[in-house]
Enzyme design. Structure first.
Site, PDB file in Angstrom:
ATOM      1  N   HIS A 168     -37.454  28.664-108.075  1.00  0.00           N
ATOM      2  CA  HIS A 168     -38.695  28.053-108.550  1.00  0.00           C
ATOM      3  C   HIS A 168     -39.896  28.646-107.830  1.00  0.00           C
ATOM      4  O   HIS A 168     -40.965  28.029-107.790  1.00  0.00           O
ATOM      5  CB  HIS A 168     -38.622  26.536-108.364  1.00  0.00           C
ATOM      6  CG  HIS A 168     -37.442  25.963-109.088  1.00  0.00           C
ATOM      7  ND1 HIS A 168     -37.482  25.620-110.423  1.00  0.00           N
ATOM      8  CD2 HIS A 168     -36.171  25.745-108.682  1.00  0.00           C
ATOM      9  CE1 HIS A 168     -36.288  25.186-110.806  1.00  0.00           C
ATOM     10  NE2 HIS A 168     -35.466  25.256-109.754  1.00  0.00           N
ATOM     11  N   LYS A 225     -31.212  35.172 -72.144  1.00  0.00           N
ATOM     12  CA  LYS A 225     -30.362  36.172 -71.491  1.00  0.00           C
ATOM     13  C   LYS A 225     -31.061  36.720 -70.250  1.00  0.00           C
ATOM     14  O   LYS A 225     -30.483  36.779 -69.178  1.00  0.00           O
ATOM     15  CB  LYS A 225     -30.042  37.299 -72.486  1.00  0.00           C
ATOM     16  CG  LYS A 225     -29.169  38.369 -71.908  1.00  0.00           C
ATOM     17  CD  LYS A 225     -28.809  39.427 -72.922  1.00  0.00           C
ATOM     18  CE  LYS A 225     -28.061  40.555 -72.219  1.00  0.00           C
ATOM     19  NZ  LYS A 225     -27.724  41.662 -73.104  1.00  0.00           N
ATOM     20  N   GLU A 255     -33.896  44.035 -86.245  1.00  0.00           N
ATOM     21  CA  GLU A 255     -34.005  44.404 -84.834  1.00  0.00           C
ATOM     22  C   GLU A 255     -32.913  45.411 -84.463  1.00  0.00           C
ATOM     23  O   GLU A 255     -33.113  46.281 -83.632  1.00  0.00           O
ATOM     24  CB  GLU A 255     -33.915  43.157 -83.934  1.00  0.00           C
ATOM     25  CG  GLU A 255     -34.415  43.420 -82.530  1.00  0.00           C
ATOM     26  CD  GLU A 255     -34.566  42.151 -81.694  1.00  0.00           C
ATOM     27  OE1 GLU A 255     -33.543  41.631 -81.225  1.00  0.00           O
ATOM     28  OE2 GLU A 255     -35.710  41.688 -81.506  1.00  0.00           O
TER      29      GLU A 255
END
Ligand SMILES: O=P(O)(O)OC[C@H]1O[C@H](O)[C@H](O)[C@@H](O)[C@@H]1O
Length: 533
Positions: A390, A209, A359
């Site tokens: 597990h 961005k 965030e």
């Protein structure tokens, strides 16, 4: 008024102390035949069973009052109006606009949308122009059989969303192309990918961005240097150029051009990084699954948007999940939540949600800069099932800590139906049951206390639309919790500090100036030694 100063907050504290101290899930089902009906619901593409949680219908009613007293609806509608809800950066947050049909779709009758000014419709039209340009480019790349490898270079919101969706929708992905995601500044990651690809058949997507994130920029420069070193794919005698093999996905076109990229897909600054997979940042997704499926992804998200902006509180799934989060975090003292997608495709969902939730809502100051004083975002973590069973599920069943677990499961869809899918889903159902029931009367080390909470999110079909709806559900849940806490879910100033200090350390290293630096940091820098060239 701050959330913890409301009458509803005090009522919830009293409710926790009086009515919930001895709460037992198994007993709650026995006592209330309506429990499932009240605490489970269908939302677009997602069925949610919230009944195996440590709450009652009365708890939820009190939480709804809290939402009302904190002005949740006003904040939600402000977001839909395009108001600058990202207060510290003075921006709107309009990721939902990116998936809205040009005529407003299912929201066109909504009173807020109906009273939009002309400029907001222009913004929507411009978003569609960008979407159409992105999808056209995606189709061009899909049809270009010379391109076999797509390398997305980006981090955080410019990485996690596209990665989780491309992995998730693998059954829809163009089998002739391979998709690689490079995010870490650790050169091993880029090196690992570059060893597998050839310049003439690779398209690099530089996704950022800001077009300024240090990790992405270093990776982009290294990728370009590699490409040029290999001779690019220039015809003999022609100049080597990155033009056909690098595309920028960014809000900062000037910086991308400065880098030397001529093909740029831009998006507006009102798209937050972690909410950006619906924008130009989604190009790798569109190349992977094609324009029709990408539109389905958007349509699924839009269906969830319409639900969020119109459903009443008692049946508004994003809000209900946010209220549950607040209940656990602020009244039950539970500080984390386990994400358990029973889906190999969604194996990175926990990583994606860590950014989205932590965030967005990992904040301690309100919109108007006051110290909030109560905990906000829980720590979210997890791994896909059945693998988690597990590994860490032992702690969930018998450890000291109570951790709400969120099962994300698809009823059907995808290639591997039948025995595998059935076994997968049964395992998830059994785990939720085991957490609730526990096991009593065996030897002490075999006893499981039970009464451990879980939620179940069941996708009716696993497909682009339901994945879009699921992600939008999480986005609105995070926004709703943030709205009730009174924080800004759309900034991330805490992230900046580490970036600035890394920059300062580089400068100090260059100038060999360690005045005022603490002994530990200086020692670590000395142990690191000078940068290799
Ligand atoms: O897309 P970019 O501008 O490169 O940003 C990438 C990421 O890095 C930042 O530091 C933020 O923490 C994230 O919210 C953002 O998504």
């Amino acid at each position: 008024m701050m959330c913890h100063a409301t009458p509803a907050w005090a009522a919830l504290q009293a409710h926790h102390a009086d009515a919930m101290a001895q709460f037992d899930l198994v007993q709650a089902f026995a006592d209330d035949p309506q429990r499932l009906a009240q605490l489970a619901q269908q939302a677009p593409h997602v069925y949610a069973d919230l009944s195996k949680n440590l709450w009652t219908a009365q708890t939820e009613t009190l939480l709804q009052t809290l939402a009302r007293e904190c002005g949740w609806q006003t904040r939600r509608d402000a977001m839909l109006a395009g108001a600058p809800v990202n207060t510290t950066e003075g921006r709107a947050a309009m990721h939902w606009l990116l998936r809205m049909p040009p005529d407003g779709g299912a929201l066109r009758q909504h009173p807020v949308v109906a009273s939009w000014p002309e400029a907001q419709w222009d913004t929507l039209a411009a978003a569609h122009d960008t979407l159409n340009a992105m999808l056209a480019l995606a189709e061009q790349v899909r049809n270009d059989r010379r391109i076999t490898d797509i390398v997305n270079i980006g981090i955080g919101g410019s990485h996690l969303g596209p990665e989780v969706v491309v992995q998730g929708l693998e059954d829809w992905v163009d089998a002739d192309k391979r998709f690689h995601f490079v995010s870490n500044v650790d050169g091993h990651e880029l090196g690992h990918v570059l060893r597998q690809v050839r310049p003439e058949s690779t398209l690099f997507l530089i996704a950022s961005k800001s077009f300024a994130t240090a990790e992405t920029m270093l990776n982009a420069h290294s990728a370009r240097a590699w490409f040029l070193r290999q001779g690019g794919c220039a015809e003999p005698g022609a100049a080597v150029s990155i033009a056909r093999h690098f595309v920028a996905l960014t809000s900062n076109v000037a910086a991308a051009e400065q880098f030397g990229i001529t093909r740029c897909l831009a998006f507006a600054d009102w798209v937050g990084g972690r909410f950006s997979l619906w924008s130009a940042i989604g190009l790798p997704i569109a190349i992977a699954i094609g324009q029709e499926q990408f539109r389905d992804l958007l349509a699924g998200a839009h269906a969830m948007d319409a639900h969020f902006f119109t459903a009443p509180m008692a049946r508004n799934l994003p809000l209900r999940l946010a209220l549950l989060d607040i209940w656990y975090r602020n009244f039950c003292g539970l500080g984390n939540r386990c994400i358990a997608p029973y889906s190999h495709g969604l194996r990175r969902l926990a990583a994606y949600l860590q950014q989205l939730e932590m965030e967005s809502n990992g904040k301690r100051v309100t919109h108007d800069g006051r110290s909030l004083g109560v905990p906000t975002a829980p720590i979210v973590w997890g791994e896909p099932g059945t693998n988690g069973q597990h590994a860490f599920f032992q702690l969930l069943h018998q450890g000291q800590d109570v951790v709400p677990v969120e099962f994300i499961v698809a009823r059907s869809g995808g290639k591997y139906l039948g025995a595998h899918q059935h076994s997968l889903v049964i395992n998830a159902i059994a785990q939720a049951q085991a957490l609730m029931l526990g096991r009593h009367g065996a030897s002490a080390h075999q006893d499981c206390p039970g009464n451990r909470p879980s939620s179940f999110l069941l996708l009716q079909q696993f497909n682009p639309a339901s994945v879009g709806a699921l992600i939008a559900l999480y986005e609105h849940r995070v926004f709703s919790a943030g709205a009730i806490w009174g924080i800004n879910s759309f900034d991330q100033w805490g992230v900046e500090l580490g970036k600035q200090l890394a920059q300062q350390l580089r400068q100090r290293e260059e100038q060999d100036d360690w005045a005022g630096v603490d002994a530990s940091t200086r020692d670590l820098m000395e142990q690191l030694g000078p940068a290799a060239t």
